[in-house]
Design an enzyme around this catalytic site. Sequence first.
Site, mmCIF file in Angstrom:
data_model
loop_
_atom_site.group_PDB
_atom_site.id
_atom_site.type_symbol
_atom_site.label_atom_id
_atom_site.label_comp_id
_atom_site.label_asym_id
_atom_site.label_seq_id
_atom_site.Cartn_x
_atom_site.Cartn_y
_atom_site.Cartn_z
ATOM 1 N N GLU A 1 37.033 30.241 49.850
ATOM 2 C CA GLU A 1 36.371 28.953 49.689
ATOM 3 C C GLU A 1 36.473 28.122 50.968
ATOM 4 O O GLU A 1 37.536 28.057 51.600
ATOM 5 C CB GLU A 1 36.984 28.195 48.509
ATOM 6 C CG GLU A 1 36.974 29.019 47.217
ATOM 7 C CD GLU A 1 36.961 28.174 45.971
ATOM 8 O OE1 GLU A 1 36.916 26.937 46.067
ATOM 9 O OE2 GLU A 1 36.992 28.768 44.876
ATOM 10 N N ARG B 1 40.827 36.495 42.269
ATOM 11 C CA ARG B 1 40.419 36.851 40.903
ATOM 12 C C ARG B 1 38.908 36.745 40.804
ATOM 13 O O ARG B 1 38.242 36.329 41.742
ATOM 14 C CB ARG B 1 41.057 35.882 39.902
ATOM 15 C CG ARG B 1 40.773 34.423 40.269
ATOM 16 C CD ARG B 1 41.217 33.444 39.204
ATOM 17 N NE ARG B 1 41.208 32.062 39.663
ATOM 18 C CZ ARG B 1 40.139 31.281 39.754
ATOM 19 N NH1 ARG B 1 38.941 31.758 39.426
ATOM 20 N NH2 ARG B 1 40.231 30.039 40.181
#
Length: 452
Positions: free
Chosen positions: A275, A292
């Site tokens: 991110e 994940r």
Amino acid sequence: MFKKILIANRGEIALRVIRTCKEMGIKTVAIYSTADADSLHVRFADEAVCVGPPASNLSYLNIPNIMAAVEITNADAVHPGYGFLAENAEFAEICAQSEVKFIGPDPDHIRKMGDKITAKETMIKAGVPVIPGSDGLIKNIDDARVIALEVGYPIMLKATAGGGGKGMRLVWSEDELESNLNAAQNEARSSFGNDGMYIEKFVEEPRHIEVQIAGDQYGQVCHLSERECSIQRRHQKLLEESPSPYLTDELREKMGAAAIAAGKAINYEGVGTVEFLVDKHHDFFFMEMNTRIQVEHTVTEEVIDYDLIREQIKIAAGERISGENYYPTMHAIECRINAEDPFMNFRPCPGKITSFHSSKGHGIRVDTHVYAGYTISPYYDSMIAKLICKARTREECISKMRRALDEFIVEGIKTTVPFHRMLMDNEDFISGNFTTKFIDSMDLNKLKPKED
């Protein structure tokens, strides 16, 4: 390949994993709390085991009970979904000790990326751009004052073990520093059992853009393009889309290369998300890595025709990835349908759904675990469905989403459907002119529809 996978999760993500497992010929085991006995993931799994009462710490976070369920069902792998134990290194370690494959990265990778300071140090060594800030944890208020002056206000206080916006505070001046530090530490201590804090420069007019990656057990890492996640409130995403309307082809290549470098820096195994924050100058900075599957993985699947859950399972079973990078051939938007009242500060609205009709039609996907008669529990996350539309262009996708939201009917509780429908007519959203502060700038109470 695995013979039986236990899904250590609930709701729509558990159902999503079950569907791919069935297509791959793999048996599934659902776990559930007593509050979820009537959930669809329980109904559609091959086996189901109750692991405790409604409270998460007594059921979905209860590692001994979950491992007991693994043992009595002879599952040879565990898929953690997202949330709960998905980024719990201890759980991944216990699975390994029990000779059960954790479908996710190595526990060491989870630890490295879960601790924000360690993650930042790793990214610096890998040559990934990071936000200027403290070199380590803040020692005390005096240390914080010195670092804040060096970095320059405004700054962000962040919990090293944070997530979901907890343990974060924006500080505009030195006068606000001490009170915000105390508040952030208290919140981090109660949420994560760790009050370690660090400082970062506040990125002005930020966009939240993430890059999906996949890595195998043999050192190969590829990226699967990006997702725009700037429509959020209190650091919780409400809408995601791919590709981002903000990125140029050149910036997309640079961010993709940085995400691959991040994955290779830790020999990442599995699917994960790097991110970034992107500022008004098109400079980008590493924010965090999620080790994940993401809630919003669906928009990536739709624009590149790629089953990310299948890929997760194949990588965990030791199969190689191609190493090829993927780029969108379509445009997709996901609206998170939450049991919340958007015109009352997104207040959760648990209760019984009396009527439920999901949208249908070309280019529309709905991932949900609810139905008419289902009761939304107050114990868990308020998301009840994900509505995903895809089309050839962003303009067509927005038009399709308008129609799909008009057809999406949930009665008995308040939902975020009216908010999303309003968003589809917002000129700034349509033009792609928004940042992570977009919702904060709206007075939703003034926009509340009149009751019939």
